[in-house]
Design an enzyme around this catalytic site. Structure first.
Site, PDB file in Angstrom:
ATOM      1  N   HIS B 220      35.741  38.683  34.591  1.00 49.55           N
ATOM      2  CA  HIS B 220      34.922  39.890  34.501  1.00 49.55           C
ATOM      3  C   HIS B 220      33.434  39.591  34.366  1.00 49.55           C
ATOM      4  O   HIS B 220      32.628  40.155  35.098  1.00 49.55           O
ATOM      5  CB  HIS B 220      35.401  40.881  33.446  1.00 49.55           C
ATOM      6  CG  HIS B 220      34.792  42.221  33.710  1.00 49.55           C
ATOM      7  ND1 HIS B 220      35.208  43.025  34.742  1.00 49.55           N
ATOM      8  CD2 HIS B 220      33.724  42.831  33.179  1.00 49.55           C
ATOM      9  CE1 HIS B 220      34.431  44.088  34.806  1.00 49.55           C
ATOM     10  NE2 HIS B 220      33.522  44.000  33.873  1.00 49.55           N
ATOM     11  N   TYR B 224      29.681  40.544  36.582  1.00 44.79           N
ATOM     12  CA  TYR B 224      28.351  40.863  36.047  1.00 44.79           C
ATOM     13  C   TYR B 224      27.316  39.809  36.437  1.00 44.79           C
ATOM     14  O   TYR B 224      26.133  40.118  36.582  1.00 44.79           O
ATOM     15  CB  TYR B 224      28.416  41.094  34.532  1.00 44.79           C
ATOM     16  CG  TYR B 224      28.881  42.496  34.259  1.00 44.79           C
ATOM     17  CD1 TYR B 224      27.983  43.551  34.298  1.00 44.79           C
ATOM     18  CD2 TYR B 224      30.226  42.786  34.061  1.00 44.79           C
ATOM     19  CE1 TYR B 224      28.406  44.855  34.118  1.00 44.79           C
ATOM     20  CE2 TYR B 224      30.662  44.089  33.883  1.00 44.79           C
ATOM     21  CZ  TYR B 224      29.740  45.119  33.912  1.00 44.79           C
ATOM     22  OH  TYR B 224      30.161  46.401  33.751  1.00 44.79           O
ATOM     23  N   HIS B 371      37.367  49.492  45.603  1.00 45.33           N
ATOM     24  CA  HIS B 371      36.407  49.548  44.489  1.00 45.33           C
ATOM     25  C   HIS B 371      35.404  48.392  44.565  1.00 45.33           C
ATOM     26  O   HIS B 371      34.198  48.607  44.535  1.00 45.33           O
ATOM     27  CB  HIS B 371      37.180  49.513  43.161  1.00 45.33           C
ATOM     28  CG  HIS B 371      36.323  49.154  41.981  1.00 45.33           C
ATOM     29  ND1 HIS B 371      35.380  50.009  41.478  1.00 45.33           N
ATOM     30  CD2 HIS B 371      36.251  48.031  41.231  1.00 45.33           C
ATOM     31  CE1 HIS B 371      34.769  49.425  40.457  1.00 45.33           C
ATOM     32  NE2 HIS B 371      35.275  48.221  40.295  1.00 45.33           N
ATOM     33  N   PHE B 372      35.910  47.160  44.698  1.00 45.11           N
ATOM     34  CA  PHE B 372      34.922  46.081  44.630  1.00 45.11           C
ATOM     35  C   PHE B 372      34.188  45.872  45.961  1.00 45.11           C
ATOM     36  O   PHE B 372      33.193  45.163  45.994  1.00 45.11           O
ATOM     37  CB  PHE B 372      35.491  44.781  44.032  1.00 45.11           C
ATOM     38  CG  PHE B 372      36.577  44.095  44.799  1.00 45.11           C
ATOM     39  CD1 PHE B 372      36.316  43.463  45.996  1.00 45.11           C
ATOM     40  CD2 PHE B 372      37.865  44.048  44.284  1.00 45.11           C
ATOM     41  CE1 PHE B 372      37.323  42.807  46.681  1.00 45.11           C
ATOM     42  CE2 PHE B 372      38.880  43.395  44.960  1.00 45.11           C
ATOM     43  CZ  PHE B 372      38.603  42.779  46.169  1.00 45.11           C
ATOM     44  N   HIS B 373      34.659  46.541  47.018  1.00 42.07           N
ATOM     45  CA  HIS B 373      33.818  46.545  48.213  1.00 42.07           C
ATOM     46  C   HIS B 373      32.673  47.536  48.087  1.00 42.07           C
ATOM     47  O   HIS B 373      31.696  47.450  48.830  1.00 42.07           O
ATOM     48  CB  HIS B 373      34.647  46.774  49.477  1.00 42.07           C
ATOM     49  CG  HIS B 373      35.292  45.492  49.960  1.00 42.07           C
ATOM     50  ND1 HIS B 373      36.453  45.012  49.427  1.00 42.07           N
ATOM     51  CD2 HIS B 373      34.899  44.581  50.888  1.00 42.07           C
ATOM     52  CE1 HIS B 373      36.764  43.853  50.005  1.00 42.07           C
ATOM     53  NE2 HIS B 373      35.836  43.565  50.894  1.00 42.07           N
ATOM     54  N   ARG B 436      47.305  45.695  47.709  1.00 41.66           N
ATOM     55  CA  ARG B 436      46.241  44.834  48.200  1.00 41.66           C
ATOM     56  C   ARG B 436      46.829  43.453  48.473  1.00 41.66           C
ATOM     57  O   ARG B 436      48.007  43.223  48.241  1.00 41.66           O
ATOM     58  CB  ARG B 436      45.138  44.737  47.140  1.00 41.66           C
ATOM     59  CG  ARG B 436      45.568  44.009  45.903  1.00 41.66           C
ATOM     60  CD  ARG B 436      44.519  44.044  44.802  1.00 41.66           C
ATOM     61  NE  ARG B 436      43.461  43.075  45.011  1.00 41.66           N
ATOM     62  CZ  ARG B 436      42.760  42.492  44.014  1.00 41.66           C
ATOM     63  NH1 ARG B 436      43.039  42.789  42.762  1.00 41.66           N
ATOM     64  NH2 ARG B 436      41.801  41.639  44.260  1.00 41.66           N
ATOM     65  N   ARG B 437      46.019  42.553  48.965  1.00 43.86           N
ATOM     66  CA  ARG B 437      46.376  41.146  49.135  1.00 43.86           C
ATOM     67  C   ARG B 437      47.641  40.965  49.955  1.00 43.86           C
ATOM     68  O   ARG B 437      48.457  40.097  49.662  1.00 43.86           O
ATOM     69  CB  ARG B 437      46.595  40.470  47.779  1.00 43.86           C
ATOM     70  CG  ARG B 437      45.453  40.616  46.832  1.00 43.86           C
ATOM     71  CD  ARG B 437      45.651  39.794  45.597  1.00 43.86           C
ATOM     72  NE  ARG B 437      44.463  38.992  45.366  1.00 43.86           N
ATOM     73  CZ  ARG B 437      44.305  38.168  44.363  1.00 43.86           C
ATOM     74  NH1 ARG B 437      45.258  37.988  43.499  1.00 43.86           N
ATOM     75  NH2 ARG B 437      43.210  37.478  44.229  1.00 43.86           N
TER      76      ARG B 437
END
Lengths: 41, 550, 166
Positions: B220, B224, B371-373, B436-437
């Site tokens: 995590h 950041y 989300h992380f894209h 996913r994946r």
């Protein structure tokens, strides 16, 4: 110094407040929407 | 404020990181394109290439290599610009570069030969070739060398400027590197002490949950680590680009301190559906995760306030006049701005992901990928692009011409369109349960799967548009690095208002903030870690065959 | 350090929203017992049969009381073992009536897997050495695909099953 501080204090940030509040409402709507979906399953 | 000019030697060091960044972008981006095409069900990979090989390449090259190289190169330049760099420090900068590059090449070699199809999370007990783990360890060690150089740079400056507050950007770089070192100790321990000897056969078994927990202790703060350089640009560079001043030096520092404190003790929110962790401790880390939202709320306010104050000082009096008159035609502003906008749904999605039991709705579905894209692949990367438009020509002694600026704007629009299509369809498919994946699969058939596949087709459309954007970005990079007309491109660093409030000294009390950070980590992790070790099941032997190794 | 009055308004609103979310999920978790799955129960991954639930004859669906079911499963690359049909073939579909309460119990014999009944809230990590367990009320009719949603190797996408709620 005192007068300079005064201007900062009174800086007109009304637009900023509206913008961040819109953002806050988006977060609330998203979250409760998803929570509702979670409860329905 | 004193800004240092870069020597040729310095620029060469910073540029070398940028070359790796943009080569990674092209390679990793191509892998992403191939993934979306395969998942549409209409395309199969040539030469028997396995889907999971390209998936691992995509994750490692973009998530670990591109980001780390860009961040360290950019941060070196920030330090060089604001506190200066000595010849000896440049030499150590090169050591960090080469150690990281050798590590990258070793890991890439293993991935591309199919010896490490373990994805970028390398969860045990899947076992990759030991050289893959050695490569990862070298990348981390190289980054530590860079961190030590950065700390030294600030230290030397402070000694020469007794009693002065450190330059804001140097302070921010130091925060990010402190966070990175504290966080990566966990994954380094996992890789070097637990996994590497096991992968070599010196140790028979590994504690799977322990390696996962150490990974997410790092995983995590890793995100950041990607985000903070974007925040640096938002706080301290964008104001200069739009012709304004810093909104508040103190608030910027405060939000970075909060990010340092709350980025690390939150890894369990990636492990909410794990069987082996006490739910109460999961919930405690959920609460801490929500704390890390606060500095981002502050950041949102600061950004809008910077825009509004700047516009009003320029004489735009109406409620939103300041907004209409932002420099929309300047790609150095537009690209990061779109990044900020993407962080609204990105951040909202993040709060949902971390919401304890609600996580079960989305965990390991392609919603998370969507989300992380938004966060890393739009917010962060568009801000990095926004930085590259001035940083590259500044380093190469060239100019961002109006034509290149225009191409940049087109690039930003392409990215926005492609990502909107791809990310939205990922989010929806994820809510419908699509995993996913995963390689293309029709599973047991039926309506549910058919719906998933229709969304995968739109992801392929979005992915294709994004790849066009990547090719265009690499073209712009090559132009800025080698062909743009010679000249001077400004390195924009925002200044404080003359009458700005004095920054409290306590914000630079490193012992205090690092102390609190460590205390929070100990609080959040000590008892669950003892539990994990005390209640550990028989260890796991390595598995090679599932990833196609013999 | 000085905060503009609107920033105070914004932070109170933002912190209030976060607190509200935490109260809702905290209440649901601690008072209603809807924690994500966590039982901290271990097992030897190389000898899962040592636990009664994962002996071959106990795999699959069992009705334990009126409207209450238990499903025992073993995951391994790249298959879910849901037990056997009467004719001896491997069970691929688990059929339960709407409104029934189903306890899903699963463990892994080899690597890390996922277990998600897509379209429901049943979503667990399955790890060697640990027993994953989640009880759910099947509220909605339909055929739900069971997918392995954690990468487990090159056949990961071929690992699936079906839960049918009728």
């Amino acid at each position: 110094m005192a007068s300079a501080k005064q201007t900062k204090e009174d800086a007109n940030l009304k637009g900023t407040l509206i913008m961040v509040m819109i953002l806050g409402v988006i977060i609330l709507v998203f979250w409760f929407g998803i929570y509702g979906l979670f409860l329905s399953r | 404020m004193e800004l240092f000019n870069f020597s040729k030697k310095e620029s060469r060091l910073y540029m070398s990181f940028m070359y790796v960044t943009f080569v990674s972008l092209l390679v990793g981006g191509l892998m992403g394109l191939l993934q979306t095409l395969v998942r549409s069900g209409k395309y199969t990979l040539p030469f028997n290439i396995d889907y999971y090989t390209i998936l691992t390449t995509h994750g490692v090259v973009l998530g670990l290599v591109l980001t780390t190289f860009f961040i360290i190169g950019f941060q070196f330049s920030l330090m060089g610009k604001t506190v200066g760099i000595s010849d000896k420090q440049i030499m150590w900068g090169w050591v960090s570069f080469w150690v990281m590059l050798v590590g990258t090449v070793l890991a890439a070699w293993m991935i591309l030969t199919g010896e490490a199809s373990v994805l970028y999370t390398f969860y045990t007990p899947l076992r990759a070739h030991p050289i893959f783990y050695i490569g990862l360890a070298l990348v981390i060690i190289g980054s530590w060398i860079a961190a030590i150089v950065n700390f030294r740079q600030l230290y030397v400056w402070k000694k020469a400027h007794k009693g002065e507050k450190s330059p804001l950007l140097a302070f921010m770089v130091t925060i990010n590197m402190v966070m990175w070192v504290v966080a990566s100790l966990g994954v380094a321990y996992s890789v070097v002490v637990l996994i590497l000897p096991w992968s070599l056969g010196y140790v028979a078994t590994v504690n799977v949950l322990l390696t996962r927990t150490l990974f997410w202790y790092f995983g995590h703060p890793l995100v950041y680590f990607w985000l903070l350089p974007a925040y640096m640009a938002w706080y301290a560079i964008i104001p200069k680009i739009i012709g304004g001043k810093l909104f508040s030096d103190s608030l910027a520092r405060l939000s970075f301190i909060l990010l340092l404190m709350f980025s690390i003790p939150v890894g369990f929110h990636h492990q909410l559906t794990e069987p082996g962790i006490d739910p109460t401790w999961k919930f405690i880390q959920v609460v801490l995760t929500f704390m890390v939202v606060i500095p981002t709320l502050m950041t949102a306010f600061s950004i809008f306030a910077t825009f509004e104050t700047t516009g009003r000082n320029k004489g735009y009096k109406s409620l939103f006049g300041w907004f209409r008159h932002l420099p929309w035609k300047d790609v150095r502003f537009l690209a990061p701005f779109i990044g900020m906008v993407a962080f609204i749904p990105g951040g909202a999605g993040g709060i949902i992901n971390a919401s304890h039991q609600v996580n079960a709705l989305v965990h390991n579905t392609i919603w998370v990928t969507g989300h992380f894209h938004l966060t890393i692949a739009t917010t962060v990367i568009l801000t990095y692009f926004g930085i590259a438009y001035w940083l590259i020509p500044h380093l190469t002694g060239r100019r961002l011409t109006p034509k290149l600026n225009k191409l940049g704007i087109i690039q930003t629009i392409i990215w926005t369109v492609g990502m909107t299509i791809m990310s939205t369809s990922m989010h929806i498919q994820g809510l419908l349960g699509g995993p996913r994946r995963s390689n293309f699969s029709e599973y047991a058939g039926g309506d549910q799967v058919a719906t998933w596949i229709s969304y995968q087709i739109s992801q392929a459309v979005g992915g294709t548009i994004l790849f066009v954007g990547i090719v265009l970005m690499v073209y712009i990079f090559i132009q800025l690095a080698f062909f743009a007309p010679r000249g001077y491109e400004e390195y924009p660093v925002a200044e404080e208002d003359m009458d700005a409030e004095k920054t409290p000294k306590i914000l630079e009390n490193w012992y205090l903030w690092i102390g609190i950070t460590i205390a929070l980590i100990l609080f959040a992790y000590t008892i669950p870690m003892i539990d994990i070790i005390k209640h550990s099941p028989p260890g796991s032997i390595p598995f090679d065959w599932p990833i196609g190794r013999s | 350090m000085h905060l503009h009055k609107y920033e105070k308004v914004w932070l109170v609103f933002g912190l209030g929203s976060l607190a509200l979310f935490l109260i809702i999920i905290g209440f649901a978790a601690f008072w209603k017992g809807t924690h994500p799955q966590s039982h901290i129960e271990t097992i030897d991954p190389q000898n899962v049969e040592a636990n009664e639930a994962f002996q071959p004859e106990n795999l699959g669906l069992t009705e334990v009381a009126e409207g209450k079911y238990v499903v025992n499963m073993v995951a391994s690359a790249f298959n879910y073992d849901f037990g056997k049909e009467e004719d001896g073939s491997a069970t691929k579909t688990i059929r339960v009536p709407k409104g029934s309460t189903v306890l899903f119990q699963i463990t892994s014999k080899d690597v890390v897997h996922g277990f998600q009944v897509a379209g429901t809230n049943v979503n667990m990590m399955v790890e060697p050495g640990h027993i994953s367990r989640f009880e759910a009320v099947m509220k909605n009719n339909g055929e739900f695909t069971v997918v392995c949603n954690e990468y487990c190797g090159i056949g990961h996408h071929l690992m699936f099953g079906t839960v049918e709620v009728y």
